[in-house]
Design a protein around this motif. Structure first.
Motif, short mmCIF file in Angstrom:
data_model
loop_
_atom_site.label_atom_id
_atom_site.label_comp_id
_atom_site.label_asym_id
_atom_site.label_seq_id
_atom_site.Cartn_x
_atom_site.Cartn_y
_atom_site.Cartn_z
N PHE A 189 0.83 -1.21 0.00
CA PHE A 189 0.00 0.00 0.00
C PHE A 189 0.86 1.26 0.00
O PHE A 189 0.52 2.27 -0.61
CB PHE A 189 -0.91 -0.01 1.22
N VAL A 190 2.01 1.21 0.68
CA VAL A 190 2.92 2.37 0.71
C VAL A 190 3.59 2.57 -0.64
O VAL A 190 3.79 3.71 -1.09
CB VAL A 190 3.97 2.19 1.83
N SER A 191 3.93 1.48 -1.33
CA SER A 191 4.70 1.59 -2.58
C SER A 191 3.83 1.72 -3.82
O SER A 191 4.28 2.29 -4.83
CB SER A 191 5.61 0.37 -2.74
N LEU A 192 2.61 1.21 -3.79
CA LEU A 192 1.78 1.21 -5.00
C LEU A 192 1.47 2.60 -5.55
O LEU A 192 1.44 2.78 -6.77
CB LEU A 192 0.48 0.45 -4.75
N PRO A 193 1.20 3.61 -4.70
CA PRO A 193 0.92 4.93 -5.28
C PRO A 193 2.02 5.44 -6.21
O PRO A 193 1.73 6.01 -7.26
CB PRO A 193 0.76 5.82 -4.04
N ALA A 194 3.27 5.21 -5.82
CA ALA A 194 4.38 5.63 -6.69
C ALA A 194 4.35 4.87 -8.01
O ALA A 194 4.55 5.45 -9.09
CB ALA A 194 5.71 5.42 -5.97
N PHE A 195 4.08 3.57 -7.93
CA PHE A 195 4.00 2.75 -9.14
C PHE A 195 2.87 3.23 -10.05
O PHE A 195 3.05 3.39 -11.26
CB PHE A 195 3.80 1.29 -8.75
N ILE A 196 1.70 3.48 -9.45
CA ILE A 196 0.55 3.91 -10.25
C ILE A 196 0.82 5.27 -10.89
O ILE A 196 0.51 5.50 -12.07
CB ILE A 196 -0.72 3.96 -9.37
N VAL A 197 1.43 6.17 -10.13
CA VAL A 197 1.75 7.49 -10.69
C VAL A 197 2.73 7.35 -11.85
O VAL A 197 2.57 7.99 -12.90
CB VAL A 197 2.33 8.40 -9.59
N GLY A 198 3.75 6.50 -11.68
CA GLY A 198 4.72 6.30 -12.76
C GLY A 198 4.08 5.76 -14.02
O GLY A 198 4.36 6.22 -15.13
N VAL A 199 3.20 4.75 -13.86
CA VAL A 199 2.53 4.17 -15.04
C VAL A 199 1.52 5.16 -15.62
O VAL A 199 1.35 5.24 -16.84
CB VAL A 199 1.85 2.84 -14.66
N ALA A 200 0.87 5.95 -14.77
CA ALA A 200 -0.07 6.96 -15.27
C ALA A 200 0.67 8.01 -16.09
O ALA A 200 0.18 8.45 -17.15
CB ALA A 200 -0.80 7.62 -14.10
N PHE A 201 1.86 8.43 -15.64
CA PHE A 201 2.67 9.36 -16.43
C PHE A 201 2.99 8.75 -17.80
O PHE A 201 2.97 9.44 -18.82
CB PHE A 201 3.97 9.69 -15.69
N LEU A 202 3.31 7.46 -17.79
CA LEU A 202 3.60 6.77 -19.05
C LEU A 202 2.38 6.78 -19.97
O LEU A 202 2.50 6.99 -21.19
CB LEU A 202 4.03 5.34 -18.74
N LEU A 203 1.20 6.56 -19.38
CA LEU A 203 -0.03 6.60 -20.16
C LEU A 203 -0.27 8.00 -20.71
O LEU A 203 -0.69 8.16 -21.86
CB LEU A 203 -1.21 6.15 -19.29
N PHE A 204 0.00 9.03 -19.93
CA PHE A 204 -0.16 10.41 -20.41
C PHE A 204 0.80 10.71 -21.55
O PHE A 204 0.44 11.42 -22.50
CB PHE A 204 0.07 11.39 -19.26
N ASP A 205 2.03 10.18 -21.49
CA ASP A 205 2.97 10.37 -22.60
C ASP A 205 2.41 9.78 -23.89
O ASP A 205 2.66 10.30 -24.98
CB ASP A 205 4.30 9.68 -22.27
N HIS A 206 1.64 8.70 -23.76
CA HIS A 206 1.08 8.03 -24.94
C HIS A 206 -0.17 8.73 -25.46
O HIS A 206 -0.43 8.71 -26.67
CB HIS A 206 0.73 6.58 -24.60
N THR A 207 -0.97 9.28 -24.58
CA THR A 207 -2.31 9.71 -24.98
C THR A 207 -2.47 11.21 -25.15
O THR A 207 -3.15 11.66 -26.08
CB THR A 207 -3.35 9.19 -23.96
N ILE A 208 -1.87 11.99 -24.27
CA ILE A 208 -2.11 13.45 -24.35
C ILE A 208 -0.84 14.23 -24.65
O ILE A 208 -0.82 15.45 -24.57
CB ILE A 208 -2.77 13.98 -23.06
N GLY A 209 0.24 13.50 -24.98
CA GLY A 209 1.43 14.18 -25.47
C GLY A 209 2.32 14.80 -24.42
O GLY A 209 3.09 15.71 -24.74
N THR A 210 2.24 14.34 -23.18
CA THR A 210 3.16 14.86 -22.17
C THR A 210 4.57 14.32 -22.43
O THR A 210 4.77 13.41 -23.26
CB THR A 210 2.71 14.46 -20.76
N THR A 211 5.55 14.88 -21.73
CA THR A 211 6.95 14.46 -21.93
C THR A 211 7.61 14.17 -20.59
O THR A 211 8.67 14.71 -20.27
CB THR A 211 7.73 15.55 -22.68
#
Length: 454
Positions: free
Chosen positions: A415-437
């Motif tokens: 539970f302590v580590s998952l938020p960081a993992f989810i945020v990292g994967v969400a950033f990756l998804l944003f790079d794919h979908t809305i053009g973030t860098t």
């Protein structure tokens, strides 16, 4: 009326002028025969094609003589008999085939076919000049037609034979089947085993009253349950199902590695299946089976009636289930994710500059991983809250069984580590979908590794 009759007459004349005659077939057949002589119906096993003279393996640029014979002794002759007996069409992927004599064959639409002269027999001689590359493999597709003798297509019977002739230095050819068909077969078998096992359990309760309607009435409460035992069993069955699927994925790419120069999988398929194997074994097999034990055992050991949030517990299960189509969706379109289960940028975060890292299958895969992270977070909150607030009287911290302690500690760390993992994967998804860098073009690829392994 006269105008209409003239128009109909003109249409009929045009149709006659532009419709090819059946008389053309005795003089050979072009690409229309590449799928078989369909004007004579489907392939007929009464017609046998005998090919003699082709080598088991070829030397580069060497010429080989071979003979094709069409055999069908039961084919009746037409009345009147125009003297036609047979025809052929030969397609070869490597080298050049010529008829002997040359007047017995002609090239039409990149294939060798009979002439009117060769239509009067059912045996033909050929010469095949092998390619200059003895690492190649020549594939022959030979169509042979036993002709009844009439002018039209009626009464003729044809068949086809496929032959492979490898070069002396060609790579080993392993038995092959489309990998997707193997994967789909395994999925259906795995699901079928679980359904049949569930049906057998229900059948043994009352064999005399068993019906499919009663079985569905038994199954439906399982699909809507919030009971921790039933949810735990479904977690375990889900994990076991994908344990079989992950094992099959491992088998598929090990078939590819079993012999040198194997072409069972393409490069892209190998990378995709390798990615799915790792993801399946970790996120869809091991973690659900562990969660199944946790759901079933933890409340019993601490004296709780259920988990603290039963509906959230069921929601976590079904979020896991519905993440699976996202993870596997690219396989069905030929654009499966090939970024491995660790998803390291910058390759995994390429935008329009990426040929494979940005395909729709990869984007759906990353979205499925975000959903998996959300499912695990909900489960973590549930277990921690249950241990804190729902222990039975007398079950102090020092009396909690060792298994429950291990669940509590591991889930707390998750539970302590998952938020960081989810945020990292969400950033990756944003790079794919809305053009973030976040990870490319000014971003930091190492940031993802810090978040992933936090």
């Amino acid at each position: 009326m006269r105008t209409r009759a003239i128009a109909v007459l003109l249409v009929m004349i045009a149709a006659l002028a532009f419709t090819p005659s059946f008389e053309a077939m005795p003089a050979g057949i072009g690409s229309a025969g590449d799928g078989g002589c369909s004007c004579h119906g489907g392939a007929n096993t009464d017609t046998t094609l005998i090919v003699t003279g082709l080598p088991e393996s070829f030397n580069a640029s060497e010429t080989y003589a071979f003979t094709l014979t069409v055999v069908n002794d039961d084919l009746p002759r037409s009345e009147p008999d125009a003297g036609r007996y047979g025809g052929y069409r030969i397609l070869v992927t490597e080298g050049v085939v010529n008829a002997v004599p040359e007047s017995a064959g002609q090239v039409m639409d990149a294939g060798l076919t009979h002439t009117a002269e060769a239509n009067t027999v059912r045996t033909w001689d050929f010469e095949w000049t092998a390619p200059g590359d003895d690492e190649a493999t020549a594939e022959f597709t030979i169509y042979g037609n036993a002709v009844s003798g009439g002018d039209g297509p009626g009464g003729d019977e044809w068949n086809v034979v496929n032959l492979l002739v490898p070069g002396l230095n060609a790579g080993a050819m392993a038995p092959s089947a489309p990998p997707l068909i193997i994967l789909m077969t395994a999925l259906l078998l795995a699901v079928g085993l679980i359904v049949l096992g569930t049906m057998w359990v229900f059948y043994r309760r009352s064999p005399e009253t068993f019906t499919m309607g009663a079985f569905w009435a038994y199954l439906k409460p399982w699909l809507t349950t919030t009971d921790h035992k039933e949810v735990g069993i479904m977690y375990f069955l889900y994990g076991f199902l994908f344990f079989l699927v992950g094992g099959l994925l491992a088998l598929i790419f090990r078939i590819q590695l079993s012999v040198p120069e194997n072409d069972f999988l393409t490069y892209d398929q190998y990378n995709s299946f390798f990615t799915l194997h790792g993801t399946t074994m970790i996120f869809l097999a091991a973690m659900p089976m562990i969660a199944g034990f946790m759901n079933y055992v933890l409340p019993l050991q601490i004296g709780a009636k259920d988990l603290a949030f039963p509906r959230i517990n069921a929601l976590g299960l079904w979020m896991l289930v519905f993440s699976t189509p996202l993870i596997y969706t690219g396989i069905w379109t030929g654009e499966g994710a090939d970024i491995t289960w660790v998803m390291y940028p910058p390759y995994s975060s390429l935008n329009e500059f990426g040929e494979y890292g940005n395909n729709p299958g990869t984007t759906a895969f990353i979205a499925g991983m975000v959903m998996l992270g959300a499912s695990s977070t909900l489960s973590g909150v549930n277990f921690i809250t249950t241990v804190f607030t729902m222990r039975a009287p007398g079950v102090t911290w020092w009396r909690i069984p060792l298994f429950s302690w291990s669940v509590f500690v591991s889930v707390f760390m998750l539970f302590v580590s998952l938020p960081a993992f989810i945020v990292g994967v969400a950033f990756l998804l944003f790079d794919h979908t809305i053009g973030t860098t976040f990870y490319t073009f000014g971003g930091d690829p190492i940031l993802f590794q810090h978040l992933f392994w936090f």
